[in-house]
Write an enzyme that holds these catalytic residues in place. Structure first.
Site, mmCIF file in Angstrom:
data_model
loop_
_atom_site.group_PDB
_atom_site.id
_atom_site.type_symbol
_atom_site.label_atom_id
_atom_site.label_comp_id
_atom_site.label_asym_id
_atom_site.label_seq_id
_atom_site.Cartn_x
_atom_site.Cartn_y
_atom_site.Cartn_z
ATOM 1 N N SER A 120 39.799 -74.817 -30.888
ATOM 2 C CA SER A 120 40.301 -73.838 -31.858
ATOM 3 C C SER A 120 40.711 -74.521 -33.146
ATOM 4 C CB SER A 120 41.483 -73.064 -31.273
ATOM 5 O OG SER A 120 42.487 -73.962 -30.873
ATOM 6 N N HIS A 141 33.685 -70.785 -30.758
ATOM 7 C CA HIS A 141 35.108 -70.505 -30.525
ATOM 8 C C HIS A 141 35.298 -69.060 -30.068
ATOM 9 C CE1 HIS A 141 39.441 -70.079 -32.116
ATOM 10 N NE2 HIS A 141 39.439 -70.525 -30.873
ATOM 11 N N GLU A 153 33.436 -67.247 -33.075
ATOM 12 C CA GLU A 153 33.190 -67.982 -34.319
ATOM 13 C C GLU A 153 32.149 -69.056 -34.001
ATOM 14 O OE1 GLU A 153 37.375 -67.817 -36.772
ATOM 15 O OE2 GLU A 153 37.306 -69.160 -35.063
ATOM 16 N N ASN A 191 42.124 -68.558 -36.985
ATOM 17 C CA ASN A 191 43.389 -69.296 -36.893
ATOM 18 C C ASN A 191 43.929 -69.696 -38.256
ATOM 19 O OD1 ASN A 191 43.779 -69.048 -34.206
ATOM 20 N ND2 ASN A 191 42.916 -71.016 -33.649
HETATM 21 N N1 CAA Z 1 40.987 -60.762 -18.627
HETATM 22 C C1 CAA Z 1 40.009 -59.860 -18.507
HETATM 23 N N2 CAA Z 1 40.149 -58.560 -18.858
HETATM 24 C C2 CAA Z 1 41.352 -58.179 -19.327
HETATM 25 C C3 CAA Z 1 42.434 -59.085 -19.478
HETATM 26 C C4 CAA Z 1 42.203 -60.430 -19.097
HETATM 27 N N3 CAA Z 1 43.159 -61.361 -19.229
HETATM 28 N N4 CAA Z 1 43.489 -58.411 -19.984
HETATM 29 C C5 CAA Z 1 43.097 -57.142 -20.157
HETATM 30 N N5 CAA Z 1 41.807 -57.005 -19.754
HETATM 31 C C6 CAA Z 1 41.008 -55.794 -19.810
HETATM 32 C C7 CAA Z 1 41.518 -54.732 -18.888
HETATM 33 O O1 CAA Z 1 40.951 -54.853 -17.597
HETATM 34 C C8 CAA Z 1 41.070 -53.454 -19.578
HETATM 35 O O2 CAA Z 1 39.687 -53.269 -19.293
HETATM 36 P P1 CAA Z 1 39.026 -51.783 -19.272
HETATM 37 O O3 CAA Z 1 39.086 -51.288 -20.686
HETATM 38 O O4 CAA Z 1 37.623 -52.070 -18.812
HETATM 39 O O5 CAA Z 1 39.825 -50.982 -18.334
HETATM 40 C C9 CAA Z 1 41.174 -53.804 -21.068
HETATM 41 O O6 CAA Z 1 41.140 -55.254 -21.136
HETATM 42 C C10 CAA Z 1 42.467 -53.312 -21.683
HETATM 43 O O7 CAA Z 1 43.536 -53.847 -20.922
HETATM 44 P P2 CAA Z 1 44.903 -53.109 -20.664
HETATM 45 O O8 CAA Z 1 44.734 -51.619 -20.770
HETATM 46 O O9 CAA Z 1 45.520 -53.659 -19.426
HETATM 47 O O10 CAA Z 1 45.852 -53.660 -21.802
HETATM 48 P P3 CAA Z 1 45.785 -53.494 -23.354
HETATM 49 O O11 CAA Z 1 45.094 -52.243 -23.792
HETATM 50 O O12 CAA Z 1 47.175 -53.731 -23.772
HETATM 51 O O13 CAA Z 1 44.879 -54.704 -23.844
HETATM 52 C C11 CAA Z 1 44.632 -56.919 -24.622
HETATM 53 C C12 CAA Z 1 45.175 -56.023 -23.494
HETATM 54 C C13 CAA Z 1 43.118 -56.773 -24.713
HETATM 55 C C14 CAA Z 1 45.014 -58.346 -24.272
HETATM 56 C C15 CAA Z 1 45.294 -56.440 -25.979
HETATM 57 O O14 CAA Z 1 46.687 -56.457 -25.855
HETATM 58 C C16 CAA Z 1 44.902 -57.315 -27.156
HETATM 59 O O15 CAA Z 1 43.841 -57.166 -27.732
HETATM 60 N N6 CAA Z 1 45.814 -58.246 -27.526
HETATM 61 C C17 CAA Z 1 45.566 -59.185 -28.638
HETATM 62 C C18 CAA Z 1 44.763 -60.327 -28.124
HETATM 63 C C19 CAA Z 1 44.464 -61.319 -29.211
HETATM 64 O O16 CAA Z 1 44.878 -61.230 -30.358
HETATM 65 N N7 CAA Z 1 43.708 -62.358 -28.820
HETATM 66 C C20 CAA Z 1 43.391 -63.459 -29.707
HETATM 67 C C21 CAA Z 1 44.377 -64.551 -29.461
HETATM 68 S S1 CAA Z 1 44.132 -65.884 -30.574
HETATM 69 C C22 CAA Z 1 42.938 -66.795 -29.831
HETATM 70 O O17 CAA Z 1 42.496 -66.578 -28.745
HETATM 71 C C23 CAA Z 1 42.432 -67.902 -30.681
HETATM 72 C C24 CAA Z 1 43.091 -69.196 -30.566
HETATM 73 O O18 CAA Z 1 42.427 -70.189 -30.786
HETATM 74 C C25 CAA Z 1 44.542 -69.354 -30.321
#
Ligand code: CAA
Length: 295
Positions: A120, A141, A153, A191
């Site tokens: 990342s 990424h 990315e 990021n």
């Molecule tokens: N693994 C697999 N599937 C998952 C999961 C996981 N850890 N968490 C949630 N899901 C799935 C669920 O099964 C559900 O699937 P369906 O639509 O098929 O039913 C779907 O995602 C939605 O989940 P929930 O209803 O339980 O929960 P939610 O609507 O609150 O969504 C989330 C959860 C997708 C994590 C949402 O909160 C979100 O988008 N959060 C932001 C995540 C984000 O910003 N990620 C980037 C982080 S930065 C990064 O990764 C880069 C880096 O280098 C640091």
């Protein structure tokens, strides 16, 4: 569809297992390698749980789940990656460890294989320079949780050939993702913008702007973000976030990327977020509450 048929993923942590899952789901024979059986079992267990959940929700047929599982080949032996057309590294964010791994892979893999890193924040140019194939090296990424987040990315550096970049880009598309092309700038696109935002939220809390839950609620309800910055920090991992700040600050020498004192102290104290049960929030009960470190 690209010429890539067999994919290797090194590392079965949160990111590696997610990448292996989407690769096998997209029809690729996928070898996933870990260094210890326990880590491998945890990674494959996570994939099984995700696939079972999809079956339970009626989003996947049982037969499809079994086919996907059949395309996944977990291993402890790096030599099992020898026939892969693309190898994606998703191990710890440590330059020396990654250089060592790509050095070993160079001796094992086909000369035509593309090497990719899911880093990342480390430099793709520097990683590529330590391999025997800088022209076939890219950044791929992914975002957490990999099975859900549509973005990849795709990073090319000065040495990356057009052919390798196009293959990697097409591969990301074939996973059902929406790739974007990025240059090798530390933090790439997401990021570079997301990390200063999360650090600013910590600084806002430190200077008494509002409480942690209120800042989170503000950004969720005011901007429509799925998670507020502190919930997101705990989700990404405060150790990961701290290491990213070190790399980004070292590169840009810009205060925007420097870790606030609170983040450094939480990192040192082992408050790493969800993975350790405590970060800005305490996850012991069903409903997270503000953790003792910051209450
Ligand atoms: N693994 C697999 N599937 C998952 C999961 C996981 N850890 N968490 C949630 N899901 C799935 C669920 O099964 C559900 O699937 P369906 O639509 O098929 O039913 C779907 O995602 C939605 O989940 P929930 O209803 O339980 O929960 P939610 O609507 O609150 O969504 C989330 C959860 C997708 C994590 C949402 O909160 C979100 O988008 N959060 C932001 C995540 C984000 O910003 N990620 C980037 C982080 S930065 C990064 O990764 C880069 C880096 O280098 C640091």
């Amino acid at each position: 569809m690209s010429e890539i048929q067999r994919v290797g993923v090194v590392g079965a942590g949160l990111m590696g297992s997610g990448i292996a899952q989407v690769s096998a789901q997209a029809g690729y024979e996928t070898v996933v390698r870990e260094v210890e059986q326990g880590f491998l079992d945890r990674g494959t267990g996570r994939i099984e749980k995700n696939l079972d959940r999809a079956v339970a929700k009626g989003k996947l047929e049982e037969a499809e789940r079994d086919e996907i599982a059949g395309r996944l080949h977990p291993t402890l032996d790096l030599a099992d990656l020898a026939e892969c057309d693309l190898v994606i590294e998703a191990i710890i964010e440590n330059l020396d460890a990654k250089h060592e791994l790509f050095g070993e892979l160079g001796g094992l893999c086909k000369a035509t294989a593309i090497f990719a890193s899911n880093t990342s924040s480390l430099s793709i140019t520097e990683l590529a320079a330590g391999t025997d194939r800088p022209e076939r090296f890219v950044g791929l990424h992914f975002f957490n949780p990999v099975p859900v987040m549509p973005l990849v990315e795709v990073i090319r550096c000065g040495q990356t050939s057009e052919e390798a970049f196009k293959l990697a880009f097409a591969f990301a598309k074939s996973l059902g993702k929406s790739p974007i092309a990025c240059g090798d700038n530390t933090g790439f696109v997401v990021n570079r913008l997301l990390v200063p935002y999360m650090l600013d939220a910590i600084r806002a809390y430190e200077s008494g702007v509002a409480s942690i839950p209120d800042i989170d609620t503000g950004m969720r309800l005011g901007c429509g973000y799925p998670m507020g910055p502190f919930t997101l920090g705990d989700f990404v991992g405060l150790d990961t976030l701290y290491h990213i700040t070190e790399i980004m600050y070292d590169e840009y020498k810009d205060a925007r990327f420097a870790s606030p004192p609170l983040l450094r102290r939480m990192f040192l104290a082992g408050y790493h977020g969800r993975k350790t049960g405590k970060g800005f929030y305490d996850y012991s009960d069903d409903e997270p509450v503000v953790s003792d470190f910051v209450s």
